[in-house]
Write a protein that holds these residues in place. Sequence first.
Motif, PDB file in Angstrom:
ATOM      1  N   LEU A 100       0.705  -1.172  -0.054  1.00 51.76           N
ATOM      2  CA  LEU A 100      -0.010   0.195   0.072  1.00 51.76           C
ATOM      3  C   LEU A 100       0.819   1.279   0.063  1.00 51.76           C
ATOM      4  CD1 LEU A 100      -2.661  -1.231   2.525  1.00 51.76           C
ATOM      5  CD2 LEU A 100      -2.902  -0.954  -0.202  1.00 51.76           C
ATOM      6  N   GLY A 101       1.903   1.414   0.909  1.00 49.22           N
ATOM      7  CA  GLY A 101       2.803   2.319   0.708  1.00 49.22           C
ATOM      8  C   GLY A 101       3.443   2.637  -0.443  1.00 49.22           C
ATOM      9  N   VAL A 102       3.921   1.571  -1.350  1.00 44.93           N
ATOM     10  CA  VAL A 102       4.661   1.747  -2.595  1.00 44.93           C
ATOM     11  C   VAL A 102       3.359   2.204  -3.678  1.00 44.93           C
ATOM     12  CG1 VAL A 102       5.497   0.442  -4.695  1.00 44.93           C
ATOM     13  CG2 VAL A 102       6.531   0.273  -2.258  1.00 44.93           C
ATOM     14  N   ALA A 103       2.219   1.614  -3.485  1.00 45.09           N
ATOM     15  CA  ALA A 103       1.279   2.094  -4.469  1.00 45.09           C
ATOM     16  C   ALA A 103       0.904   3.710  -4.371  1.00 45.09           C
ATOM     17  CB  ALA A 103      -0.120   1.183  -4.240  1.00 45.09           C
ATOM     18  N   LYS A 104       0.890   4.073  -3.266  1.00 52.58           N
ATOM     19  CA  LYS A 104       0.551   5.384  -2.870  1.00 52.58           C
ATOM     20  C   LYS A 104       1.765   6.377  -3.436  1.00 52.58           C
ATOM     21  CE  LYS A 104      -1.075   8.558   0.559  1.00 52.58           C
ATOM     22  NZ  LYS A 104      -1.941   8.732   1.985  1.00 52.58           N
ATOM     23  N   ALA A 105       2.919   6.023  -2.997  1.00 51.39           N
ATOM     24  CA  ALA A 105       4.268   6.910  -3.165  1.00 51.39           C
ATOM     25  C   ALA A 105       4.459   6.801  -4.688  1.00 51.39           C
ATOM     26  CB  ALA A 105       5.347   6.238  -2.695  1.00 51.39           C
ATOM     27  N   LYS A 106       4.120   5.633  -5.298  1.00 54.55           N
ATOM     28  CA  LYS A 106       4.542   5.812  -6.930  1.00 54.55           C
ATOM     29  C   LYS A 106       3.082   6.141  -7.776  1.00 54.55           C
ATOM     30  CE  LYS A 106       8.085   2.755  -6.768  1.00 54.55           C
ATOM     31  NZ  LYS A 106       9.305   3.822  -6.975  1.00 54.55           N
ATOM     32  N   GLN A 107       2.077   6.486  -6.931  1.00 45.83           N
ATOM     33  CA  GLN A 107       0.799   6.950  -7.577  1.00 45.83           C
ATOM     34  C   GLN A 107       0.319   5.997  -8.608  1.00 45.83           C
ATOM     35  OE1 GLN A 107       2.171  10.794  -8.950  1.00 45.83           O
ATOM     36  NE2 GLN A 107       1.667  11.817  -6.992  1.00 45.83           N
ATOM     37  N   CYS A 108       0.188   4.720  -8.146  1.00 48.29           N
ATOM     38  CA  CYS A 108      -0.300   3.519  -8.813  1.00 48.29           C
ATOM     39  C   CYS A 108      -1.726   3.886  -8.941  1.00 48.29           C
ATOM     40  CB  CYS A 108       0.251   2.193  -8.471  1.00 48.29           C
ATOM     41  SG  CYS A 108       1.951   2.026  -8.582  1.00 48.29           S
ATOM     42  N   ASP A 109      -2.503   3.612  -9.902  1.00 46.15           N
ATOM     43  CA  ASP A 109      -3.854   3.629  -9.872  1.00 46.15           C
ATOM     44  C   ASP A 109      -4.560   2.527 -10.125  1.00 46.15           C
ATOM     45  OD1 ASP A 109      -3.361   3.048 -12.651  1.00 46.15           O
ATOM     46  OD2 ASP A 109      -3.939   5.252 -13.394  1.00 46.15           O
ATOM     47  N   LEU A 110      -3.670   1.140 -10.097  1.00 49.17           N
ATOM     48  CA  LEU A 110      -4.313  -0.107  -9.991  1.00 49.17           C
ATOM     49  C   LEU A 110      -3.436  -1.084  -9.250  1.00 49.17           C
ATOM     50  CD1 LEU A 110      -6.773  -2.267 -10.703  1.00 49.17           C
ATOM     51  CD2 LEU A 110      -5.382  -2.622 -12.831  1.00 49.17           C
ATOM     52  N   ILE A 111      -3.778  -2.054  -8.286  1.00 47.20           N
ATOM     53  CA  ILE A 111      -2.970  -3.089  -7.914  1.00 47.20           C
ATOM     54  C   ILE A 111      -3.500  -4.398  -8.560  1.00 47.20           C
ATOM     55  CG2 ILE A 111      -1.981  -4.211  -5.833  1.00 47.20           C
ATOM     56  CD1 ILE A 111      -2.721  -1.627  -4.358  1.00 47.20           C
ATOM     57  N   VAL A 112      -2.414  -5.276  -9.124  1.00 44.94           N
ATOM     58  CA  VAL A 112      -2.821  -6.483  -9.541  1.00 44.94           C
ATOM     59  C   VAL A 112      -2.163  -7.612  -8.875  1.00 44.94           C
ATOM     60  CG1 VAL A 112      -3.159  -8.181 -11.589  1.00 44.94           C
ATOM     61  CG2 VAL A 112      -3.518  -5.513 -11.823  1.00 44.94           C
ATOM     62  N   MET A 113      -2.858  -8.731  -8.122  1.00 40.66           N
ATOM     63  CA  MET A 113      -1.985  -9.297  -7.311  1.00 40.66           C
ATOM     64  C   MET A 113      -2.790 -10.929  -7.371  1.00 40.66           C
ATOM     65  SD  MET A 113      -2.465  -7.705  -3.551  1.00 40.66           S
ATOM     66  CE  MET A 113      -1.356  -8.692  -2.810  1.00 40.66           C
ATOM     67  N   GLY A 114      -2.188 -11.796  -7.041  1.00 40.96           N
ATOM     68  CA  GLY A 114      -2.591 -13.125  -6.909  1.00 40.96           C
ATOM     69  C   GLY A 114      -3.226 -13.507  -5.407  1.00 40.96           C
ATOM     70  N   SER A 115      -4.147 -14.398  -5.398  1.00 45.47           N
ATOM     71  CA  SER A 115      -4.627 -14.775  -3.997  1.00 45.47           C
ATOM     72  C   SER A 115      -4.352 -16.111  -4.036  1.00 45.47           C
ATOM     73  CB  SER A 115      -5.857 -14.472  -4.034  1.00 45.47           C
ATOM     74  OG  SER A 115      -6.759 -15.278  -3.040  1.00 45.47           O
ATOM     75  N   HIS A 116      -3.894 -16.809  -2.682  1.00 52.17           N
ATOM     76  CA  HIS A 116      -3.527 -17.956  -2.507  1.00 52.17           C
ATOM     77  C   HIS A 116      -4.685 -18.950  -2.314  1.00 52.17           C
ATOM     78  CE1 HIS A 116       0.826 -17.963  -3.093  1.00 52.17           C
ATOM     79  NE2 HIS A 116       0.522 -16.713  -2.354  1.00 52.17           N
TER      80      HIS A 116
END
Length: 145
Positions: A100-116
């Motif tokens: 979440l910190g990286v998403a905010k700092a880098k101004q990302c507008d989407l996070i894509v990740m896997g779920s186990h």
Amino acid sequence: MFKHILIPIDGSDLSRRAAEKAIELAKLCQARITVLHVIPPFQTIAYMGALLAATEFAYNEQAKTDGQQYLADIQALAEAAGVPFAGEADFGEHPNETILGVAKAKQCDLIVMGSHGRRGMTRLLLGSETQKVLLGSEVPVLVCQ
């Protein structure tokens, strides 16, 4: 639609598949990607300090090497697709907070990740980094299974 996509990876097949989907989406949207590998800190047991210090050093070095390899694998996929790539591997006590910190700092507008795909009691007891990101994110999160 999206301009900057964050892709947290952990080296698993599931996170690689999520990264592949994110790269496809980034290509369609003409977006750039940032790939993040969060390295959990070494867990110590308090005895035989000298042995543990050497073990912690070895763990940290191997974790950094593995993280760089995970990033290189995804970078190759991004380059093949013509998608701008940035990557980093960081140590983090709580991966969800790092993501979440990286998403905010880098101004990302989407996070894509896997779920186990934890279910039932295991999910209740252990939680899920993906679920924590979903609950704490200010931007949309695309979860791939």
